[in-house]
Design a protein around this motif. Structure first.
Motif, PDB file in Angstrom:
ATOM      1  N   ASP A   1       1.281   3.795   3.476  1.00  0.00           N
ATOM      2  CA  ASP A   1       0.432   2.791   4.115  1.00  0.00           C
ATOM      3  C   ASP A   1       0.285   1.623   3.148  1.00  0.00           C
ATOM      4  O   ASP A   1      -0.579   1.613   2.279  1.00  0.00           O
ATOM      5  N   ARG A   2       1.151   0.627   3.286  1.00  0.00           N
ATOM      6  CA  ARG A   2       1.236  -0.425   2.285  1.00  0.00           C
ATOM      7  C   ARG A   2       0.028  -1.357   2.295  1.00  0.00           C
ATOM      8  O   ARG A   2      -0.418  -1.809   1.241  1.00  0.00           O
ATOM      9  N   LYS A   3      -0.539  -1.650   3.469  1.00  0.00           N
ATOM     10  CA  LYS A   3      -1.726  -2.512   3.509  1.00  0.00           C
ATOM     11  C   LYS A   3      -2.908  -1.838   2.843  1.00  0.00           C
ATOM     12  O   LYS A   3      -3.676  -2.466   2.106  1.00  0.00           O
ATOM     13  N   GLN A   4      -3.074  -0.551   3.096  1.00  0.00           N
ATOM     14  CA  GLN A   4      -4.171   0.181   2.464  1.00  0.00           C
ATOM     15  C   GLN A   4      -3.969   0.230   0.949  1.00  0.00           C
ATOM     16  O   GLN A   4      -4.931   0.139   0.185  1.00  0.00           O
ATOM     17  N   ALA A   5      -2.710   0.370   0.529  1.00  0.00           N
ATOM     18  CA  ALA A   5      -2.415   0.419  -0.905  1.00  0.00           C
ATOM     19  C   ALA A   5      -2.819  -0.880  -1.593  1.00  0.00           C
ATOM     20  O   ALA A   5      -3.458  -0.875  -2.651  1.00  0.00           O
ATOM     21  N   ILE A   6      -2.449  -2.013  -1.010  1.00  0.00           N
ATOM     22  CA  ILE A   6      -2.797  -3.302  -1.597  1.00  0.00           C
ATOM     23  C   ILE A   6      -4.302  -3.511  -1.600  1.00  0.00           C
ATOM     24  O   ILE A   6      -4.889  -3.984  -2.577  1.00  0.00           O
ATOM     25  N   SER A   7      -4.954  -3.140  -0.507  1.00  0.00           N
ATOM     26  CA  SER A   7      -6.409  -3.272  -0.411  1.00  0.00           C
ATOM     27  C   SER A   7      -7.098  -2.445  -1.487  1.00  0.00           C
ATOM     28  O   SER A   7      -8.064  -2.887  -2.118  1.00  0.00           O
ATOM     29  N   LEU A   8      -6.593  -1.244  -1.724  1.00  0.00           N
ATOM     30  CA  LEU A   8      -7.171  -0.362  -2.735  1.00  0.00           C
ATOM     31  C   LEU A   8      -7.108  -0.992  -4.120  1.00  0.00           C
ATOM     32  O   LEU A   8      -8.081  -0.962  -4.881  1.00  0.00           O
ATOM     33  N   LEU A   9      -5.980  -1.587  -4.457  1.00  0.00           N
ATOM     34  CA  LEU A   9      -5.813  -2.187  -5.779  1.00  0.00           C
ATOM     35  C   LEU A   9      -6.708  -3.405  -5.965  1.00  0.00           C
ATOM     36  O   LEU A   9      -7.310  -3.595  -7.028  1.00  0.00           O
ATOM     37  N   THR A  10      -6.817  -4.242  -4.948  1.00  0.00           N
ATOM     38  CA  THR A  10      -7.641  -5.450  -5.080  1.00  0.00           C
ATOM     39  C   THR A  10      -9.124  -5.120  -5.075  1.00  0.00           C
ATOM     40  O   THR A  10      -9.914  -5.819  -5.708  1.00  0.00           O
ATOM     41  N   GLU A  11      -9.512  -4.063  -4.386  1.00  0.00           N
ATOM     42  CA  GLU A  11     -10.918  -3.641  -4.430  1.00  0.00           C
ATOM     43  C   GLU A  11     -11.330  -3.265  -5.846  1.00  0.00           C
ATOM     44  O   GLU A  11     -12.502  -3.374  -6.210  1.00  0.00           O
ATOM     45  N   ASN A  12     -10.372  -2.800  -6.629  1.00  0.00           N
ATOM     46  CA  ASN A  12     -10.641  -2.423  -8.015  1.00  0.00           C
ATOM     47  C   ASN A  12     -10.350  -3.567  -8.981  1.00  0.00           C
ATOM     48  O   ASN A  12     -10.105  -3.347 -10.173  1.00  0.00           O
ATOM     49  N   GLU A  13     -10.372  -4.800  -8.449  1.00  0.00           N
ATOM     50  CA  GLU A  13     -10.299  -6.029  -9.251  1.00  0.00           C
ATOM     51  C   GLU A  13      -9.000  -6.161 -10.039  1.00  0.00           C
ATOM     52  O   GLU A  13      -8.989  -6.685 -11.148  1.00  0.00           O
ATOM     53  N   LYS A  14      -7.896  -5.668  -9.468  1.00  0.00           N
ATOM     54  CA  LYS A  14      -6.593  -5.885 -10.076  1.00  0.00           C
ATOM     55  C   LYS A  14      -6.013  -7.214  -9.582  1.00  0.00           C
ATOM     56  O   LYS A  14      -6.305  -7.663  -8.472  1.00  0.00           O
ATOM     57  N   ILE A  15      -5.185  -7.830 -10.399  1.00  0.00           N
ATOM     58  CA  ILE A  15      -4.365  -8.963  -9.966  1.00  0.00           C
ATOM     59  C   ILE A  15      -3.032  -8.367  -9.533  1.00  0.00           C
ATOM     60  O   ILE A  15      -2.336  -7.751 -10.337  1.00  0.00           O
ATOM     61  N   VAL A  16      -2.673  -8.523  -8.273  1.00  0.00           N
ATOM     62  CA  VAL A  16      -1.505  -7.838  -7.719  1.00  0.00           C
ATOM     63  C   VAL A  16      -0.422  -8.855  -7.361  1.00  0.00           C
ATOM     64  O   VAL A  16      -0.676  -9.805  -6.626  1.00  0.00           O
ATOM     65  N   LEU A  17       0.777  -8.641  -7.886  1.00  0.00           N
ATOM     66  CA  LEU A  17       1.955  -9.422  -7.496  1.00  0.00           C
ATOM     67  C   LEU A  17       2.960  -8.463  -6.877  1.00  0.00           C
ATOM     68  O   LEU A  17       3.293  -7.434  -7.477  1.00  0.00           O
ATOM     69  N   ILE A  18       3.424  -8.786  -5.674  1.00  0.00           N
ATOM     70  CA  ILE A  18       4.297  -7.880  -4.958  1.00  0.00           C
ATOM     71  C   ILE A  18       5.544  -8.593  -4.472  1.00  0.00           C
ATOM     72  O   ILE A  18       5.458  -9.596  -3.752  1.00  0.00           O
ATOM     73  N   SER A  19       6.696  -8.091  -4.896  1.00  0.00           N
ATOM     74  CA  SER A  19       7.978  -8.594  -4.409  1.00  0.00           C
ATOM     75  C   SER A  19       8.255  -7.919  -3.069  1.00  0.00           C
ATOM     76  O   SER A  19       8.236  -6.685  -2.973  1.00  0.00           O
ATOM     77  N   THR A  20       8.521  -8.714  -2.035  1.00  0.00           N
ATOM     78  CA  THR A  20       8.613  -8.105  -0.706  1.00  0.00           C
ATOM     79  C   THR A  20       9.495  -8.918   0.242  1.00  0.00           C
ATOM     80  O   THR A  20       9.640 -10.139   0.098  1.00  0.00           O
ATOM     81  N   HIS A  21      10.090  -8.206   1.208  1.00  0.00           N
ATOM     82  CA  HIS A  21      10.768  -8.832   2.346  1.00  0.00           C
ATOM     83  C   HIS A  21       9.951  -8.629   3.619  1.00  0.00           C
ATOM     84  O   HIS A  21      10.398  -8.996   4.703  1.00  0.00           O
ATOM     85  N   ASP A  22       8.777  -8.023   3.494  1.00  0.00           N
ATOM     86  CA  ASP A  22       7.948  -7.637   4.638  1.00  0.00           C
ATOM     87  C   ASP A  22       7.045  -8.806   5.053  1.00  0.00           C
ATOM     88  O   ASP A  22       6.185  -9.231   4.270  1.00  0.00           O
ATOM     89  N   PRO A  23       7.197  -9.336   6.266  1.00  0.00           N
ATOM     90  CA  PRO A  23       6.343 -10.458   6.697  1.00  0.00           C
ATOM     91  C   PRO A  23       4.861 -10.129   6.663  1.00  0.00           C
ATOM     92  O   PRO A  23       4.039 -10.993   6.338  1.00  0.00           O
ATOM     93  N   LEU A  24       4.513  -8.887   6.999  1.00  0.00           N
ATOM     94  CA  LEU A  24       3.103  -8.504   7.010  1.00  0.00           C
ATOM     95  C   LEU A  24       2.495  -8.606   5.617  1.00  0.00           C
ATOM     96  O   LEU A  24       1.411  -9.166   5.433  1.00  0.00           O
TER      97      LEU A  24
END
Length: 342
Positions: free
Chosen positions: A258-281
């Motif tokens: 669940d990629r959206k939940q994964a990103i949400s989890l990291l940002t909730e914990n005040e991480k700076i997240v950079l993600i290389s992606t081909h996924d429009p969502l």
């Protein structure tokens, strides 16, 4: 009272058992000096008095110098934790693309922010992640510079293993230790001085199972986890245990989680997240996106209001594709599609 004085008082007045309870990784300090048999109901000094002097002489130490080494070791742990908490921003200063043309870019990201990196395969997305991971100071092929809190980093700061600023989750994750999930998480909790370690381990395990498509148990060997399960476990581990304030993710859409939940989890914990992606969502869910072209940063784009509005339709299409994948996994016939995007 300075931090070093405080640590020295802890070493002088608390029992070994009390010290290990608050700083579990200290147990490894004693193991390194072959002192794991010390009486843990005594202070360090009193426990060392009951040892044969020859045991310490083997390491060229005496009771006083070993106590001082322990205090220094503990102070380093505490100092590293405090330093990590101060990281608020990361800045990318552009270098040059494959043709030597300058990147006219200075991009600053803050805690809790998500930035996607998009571009054709082979355009240089992974090179940008590598520059950030090594906290480049103009010494990589792109000549980019990475600032932390708006200042340049010394080599000591960049390569300090005990104070790693960047955590990277790559496409291929392979475990080399044949531990089960429970022991793996417990080892990480211990090495990272997590408070309430048992609760943190349980939280990571539950979270990883929520992210993964196929459930696993605490007794499962980490070498037996699938690629998606491994990625889910490490995302939960990074969110709840890692002190690294910057997280790099390479194509999470290929992990089967669940990629959206994964990103949400990291940002909730005040991480700076950079993600290389081909996924429009994922690309449009980010606060900004970096467009890579010909090995360089071509442009940085804010996610527009219209793009945010279109996300609801993209999410419907994504949910539809997920249902088709689930039908195939269950061995079912794919049912007629019902597309109702506005």
């Amino acid at each position: 009272m300075t931090q070093n004085v405080k640590i020295s008082e802890i070493v002088a007045t608390r029992t070994i058992a009390e010290i290990i309870a608050d700083y579990p990784v200290v147990q490894d300090f004693f193991i390194n000096y072959n002192l794991q048999e010390l009486q843990q109901n005594l202070t360090v000094a009193h426990a060392l008095e009951k040892m044969m002097p020859e045991q310490l002489a083997e390491f060229g130490l005496d009771s006083f110098s070993l106590t001082a080494e322990l205090a220094k070791f503990m102070a380093t742990l505490v100092d590293n934790q405090e330093e990590r908490e101060k990281v608020q921003t990361i800045t990318i200063i552009g270098g040059r693309n494959k043709e030597g043309q300058p990147e006219d870019v200075k991009l600053t990201m803050t805690a809790g922010e998500v930035v996607s990196i998009v571009g054709p395969t082979g355009s240089g997305k992974s090179r940008l992640l590598a520059d950030i991971e090594c906290l480049a100071q103009g010494d990589t092929p792109t000549k980019r510079q990475i600032l932390i809190n708006e200042h340049l980093l010394s080599d000591e700061e960049r390569f300090d293993i005990g104070n790693k600023l960047v955590a990277q989750l790559s496409q291929n994750m392979n475990f080399v230790m044949d531990l089960n999930v429970a022991d793996f998480l417990a080892m990480h909790a211990k090495s990272r001085l997590c408070e309430n370690a048992d609760q943190v381990v349980e939280r990571c395990f539950v979270c990883a199972n929520e992210l993964a498509g196929e459930k696993f148990t605490l007794d499962t060997k980490v070498t037996q986890l699938s690629g998606g399960q491994s990625r889910a476990l490490m995302i939960a581990d990074t969110a709840y245990m890692s002190a690294s304030p910057i997280v790099l993710i390479d194509e999470i859409e290929n992990a089967g989680i669940d990629r959206k939940q994964a990103i949400s989890l990291l940002t909730e914990n005040e991480k700076i997240v950079l993600i290389s992606t081909h996924d429009p969502l994922l690309a449009l869910s980010a606060d900004k996106r970096i467009v890579i072209k010909n090995g360089g940063i071509h442009k940085v784009m804010e996610t527009s209001a219209e793009e945010i509005e279109s996300l609801s339709d993209i999410e419907k299409l994504d949910a539809l594709m997920l249902e088709i994948r689930q039908q195939l996994r269950r061995g079912e016939r794919v049912r007629p599609l019902k597309i109702s995007c506005s």
